[in-house]
Enzyme design. Structure first.
Site, PDB file in Angstrom:
ATOM      1  N   GLU A  35      -2.904  -4.718  -3.314  1.00  0.00           N
ATOM      2  CA  GLU A  35      -3.216  -5.604  -4.442  1.00  0.00           C
ATOM      3  C   GLU A  35      -3.329  -4.707  -5.746  1.00  0.00           C
ATOM      4  OE1 GLU A  35      -4.571  -4.689  -1.364  1.00  0.00           O
ATOM      5  OE2 GLU A  35      -6.318  -5.867  -1.054  1.00  0.00           O
ATOM      6  N   CYS A  94     -10.610  -4.417  -0.021  1.00  0.00           N
ATOM      7  CA  CYS A  94     -11.512  -3.579   0.052  1.00  0.00           C
ATOM      8  C   CYS A  94     -12.325  -3.740  -1.292  1.00  0.00           C
ATOM      9  CB  CYS A  94     -10.910  -2.029  -0.064  1.00  0.00           C
ATOM     10  SG  CYS A  94     -10.148  -1.469  -1.429  1.00  0.00           S
ATOM     11  N   CYS A 134      -3.956   0.599  -2.565  1.00  0.00           N
ATOM     12  CA  CYS A 134      -3.664  -0.597  -1.971  1.00  0.00           C
ATOM     13  C   CYS A 134      -2.651  -1.562  -2.539  1.00  0.00           C
ATOM     14  CB  CYS A 134      -5.142  -1.530  -1.948  1.00  0.00           C
ATOM     15  SG  CYS A 134      -6.413  -0.651  -1.203  1.00  0.00           S
ATOM     16  N   ASN A 149       0.708  -1.021  -0.027  1.00  0.00           N
ATOM     17  CA  ASN A 149      -0.065  -0.032  -0.039  1.00  0.00           C
ATOM     18  C   ASN A 149       1.077   1.164   0.035  1.00  0.00           C
ATOM     19  OD1 ASN A 149       0.637  -0.682   2.678  1.00  0.00           O
ATOM     20  ND2 ASN A 149      -1.116   0.332   3.582  1.00  0.00           N
ATOM     21  N   CYS A 197     -10.498  -2.858  -4.756  1.00  0.00           N
ATOM     22  CA  CYS A 197      -9.670  -3.994  -5.351  1.00  0.00           C
ATOM     23  C   CYS A 197     -10.644  -4.898  -5.708  1.00  0.00           C
ATOM     24  CB  CYS A 197      -8.713  -4.389  -4.225  1.00  0.00           C
ATOM     25  SG  CYS A 197      -7.528  -3.067  -3.534  1.00  0.00           S
ATOM     26  N   GLU A 249       0.317   5.272   0.718  1.00  0.00           N
ATOM     27  CA  GLU A 249      -0.816   6.244   1.165  1.00  0.00           C
ATOM     28  C   GLU A 249      -0.296   7.809   0.651  1.00  0.00           C
ATOM     29  OE1 GLU A 249      -1.246   5.645   5.353  1.00  0.00           O
ATOM     30  OE2 GLU A 249      -2.373   4.166   5.052  1.00  0.00           O
TER      31      GLU A 249
HETATM   32 ZN    ZN Z   1      -8.080  -2.346  -1.773  1.00  0.00          ZN
END
Ligand code: ZN
Length: 128
Positions: free
Chosen positions: A50, A83, A48, A37, A86, A39
């Site tokens: 993924e 999430c 993210c 991830n 994703c 940010e």
């Molecule tokens: Zn995600």
């Protein structure tokens, strides 16, 4: 697998949430792509782990259905789930029966298929 993900957690850029996540994407030809991830002070542009791994594979020339499996590790006792942003990306590139394993650094894990995580996807059929 577990050790690669634990090492990748160290690349997480998460100064705001301190919630580190790593992903490892296996391709059908055996190649692997790592992600973590990343940010941002403008929270909405955070990405993210993924999606970093998936987009890196796409940028390297891979296509929909070249993907074999995905492993995701959250640096947490709890096994985190992907999430829904994703999951939307999963439905764009992954076959419905592709396995996605979520795990923690202790090695506890759960494996789901894309179909289980994304039962009613919005996809290209909805645009026709
Ligand atoms: Zn995600």
């Amino acid at each position: 697998m577990k050790e690669k993900l634990i090492k990748q957690l160290n690349h997480s850029y998460s100064p705001y949430s301190h919630f580190r996540v790593a992903a490892l994407l296996q391709m059908k030809d055996g190649r692997e792509f790592l992600g973590n991830n990343i940010e941002n002070a403008s929270y909405g542009v955070t990405i993210c782990a993924e999606r970093v791994a998936i987009f890196t594979a796409i940028a390297a020339g891979y296509h929909r259905n070249d993907f074999a499996s995905l492993f995701i590790m959250c640096d947490n006792e709890k096994i985190g789930m992907p999430c829904f942003a994703c999951r939307q990306v999963f439905t764009e590139f992954f076959l419905q029966d592709m396995p996605i394993t979520v795990m923690n650094p202790n090695g506890e894990s759960k494996t789901f298929t894309v179909a289980e995580l994304c039962p009613y996807p919005f996809n290209e059929d909805d645009l026709k």
